[in-house]
Design a protein around this motif. Structure first.
Motif, PDB file in Angstrom:
ATOM      1  N   HIS A 147       1.011  -1.422   0.076  1.00  0.00           N
ATOM      2  CA  HIS A 147      -0.005   0.148   0.009  1.00  0.00           C
ATOM      3  C   HIS A 147       0.884   1.391  -0.090  1.00  0.00           C
ATOM      4  N   GLU A 148       2.027   1.074   0.707  1.00  0.00           N
ATOM      5  CA  GLU A 148       2.856   2.382   0.938  1.00  0.00           C
ATOM      6  C   GLU A 148       3.562   2.793  -0.783  1.00  0.00           C
ATOM      7  N   GLU A 149       3.906   1.712  -1.215  1.00  0.00           N
ATOM      8  CA  GLU A 149       4.474   1.694  -2.549  1.00  0.00           C
ATOM      9  C   GLU A 149       3.450   2.262  -3.692  1.00  0.00           C
ATOM     10  N   ILE A 150       2.210   1.735  -3.521  1.00  0.00           N
ATOM     11  CA  ILE A 150       1.128   2.338  -4.212  1.00  0.00           C
ATOM     12  C   ILE A 150       0.874   3.889  -4.134  1.00  0.00           C
ATOM     13  N   ALA A 151       0.886   4.075  -2.866  1.00  0.00           N
ATOM     14  CA  ALA A 151       0.292   5.504  -2.250  1.00  0.00           C
ATOM     15  C   ALA A 151       1.448   6.331  -2.920  1.00  0.00           C
ATOM     16  N   GLY A 152       2.682   5.917  -2.628  1.00  0.00           N
ATOM     17  CA  GLY A 152       3.969   6.831  -2.769  1.00  0.00           C
ATOM     18  C   GLY A 152       4.016   6.955  -4.560  1.00  0.00           C
ATOM     19  N   GLY A 153       3.659   5.872  -5.241  1.00  0.00           N
ATOM     20  CA  GLY A 153       3.578   6.060  -6.724  1.00  0.00           C
ATOM     21  C   GLY A 153       2.703   7.023  -7.173  1.00  0.00           C
ATOM     22  N   VAL A 154       1.535   6.918  -6.722  1.00  0.00           N
ATOM     23  CA  VAL A 154       0.422   7.902  -7.113  1.00  0.00           C
ATOM     24  C   VAL A 154       0.617   9.214  -6.783  1.00  0.00           C
ATOM     25  N   VAL A 155       1.447   9.348  -5.457  1.00  0.00           N
ATOM     26  CA  VAL A 155       1.751  10.881  -5.285  1.00  0.00           C
ATOM     27  C   VAL A 155       2.716  11.353  -6.319  1.00  0.00           C
ATOM     28  N   GLU A 156       3.774  10.607  -6.773  1.00  0.00           N
ATOM     29  CA  GLU A 156       4.860  10.882  -7.736  1.00  0.00           C
ATOM     30  C   GLU A 156       3.915  11.150  -8.929  1.00  0.00           C
ATOM     31  N   ALA A 157       3.279  10.383  -9.655  1.00  0.00           N
ATOM     32  CA  ALA A 157       2.195  10.373 -10.682  1.00  0.00           C
ATOM     33  C   ALA A 157       1.603  11.684 -10.856  1.00  0.00           C
ATOM     34  N   VAL A 158       0.728  12.302  -9.443  1.00  0.00           N
ATOM     35  CA  VAL A 158       0.221  13.405  -9.272  1.00  0.00           C
ATOM     36  C   VAL A 158       1.328  14.490  -9.618  1.00  0.00           C
TER      37      VAL A 158
END
Length: 172
Positions: A147-158
């Motif tokens: 979940h942390e990797e996904i959330a962090g990746g979405v933040v980077e995408a934004v």
């Protein structure tokens, strides 16, 4: 204040929700589990609003989105993690958006990004982005993203605002 909508924000995208609140958004979070939503919204009261609705119910979803927009203003940003059994949910969200919104559509590792994009009608003034989830490799073995990797990746995408952003490794 800027207004963000996060669909699927009480689970794997909780870190994304909290980051959005930290950087100045009021975040409306779509979810069904009142207990999970309460735990999340307590972490940043005043910046997070639970919108308890099943996104598979188009009529109630559209009503909930309009109510949230009436209270907090139009959505400036949407992050949408929607299961494949709710094919009408994202079109429903897109139908209520007004100009200048960035939409980040989070896709599972098995989704074909071009097929998903081709099936959507994106309003002219909406900037559509896809976030393709992949996997990590540890000791030569593939594993699902945390979940942390996904959330962090979405933040980077934004932050990067690319049309297509991959989190982890993808086979495509």
């Amino acid at each position: 204040m800027k207004h963000a909508l996060v669909i699927g924000g009480s689970g794997m995208l909780a870190g994304t929700v909290l980051w959005l609140a930290e950087v100045g958004y009021h975040v409306s979070i779509i979810g069904r589990d009142a207990e999970n939503m309460s735990r999340l919204t307590e972490q940043s009261p005043g910046r997070l609003s639970a919108v308890l609705v099943d996104y598979r119910d188009d009529l109630r979803l559209k009503e909930a989105l309009r109510r949230s927009m009436a209270i907090h203003g139009d959505f400036d940003l949407v992050v949408a993690w929607i299961h494949s059994d709710a094919a009408d949910a994202l079109p429903c969200v897109l139908s209520v958006l007004r100009g200048g919104t960035d939409v980040f559509h989070v896709l599972g590792s098995r989704s074909n990004s071009s097929d998903v994009r081709n099936g959507l009608t994106i309003p002219e003034d909406v900037r559509y982005h896809q976030v393709q989830l992949g996997y990590q490799v540890e000791k030569g073995e593939r594993r699902w993203l945390t979940h942390e990797e996904i959330a962090g990746g979405v933040v980077e995408a934004v932050q990067e605002k690319k049309p297509l952003y991959s989190v982890g490794f993808t086979s495509k």
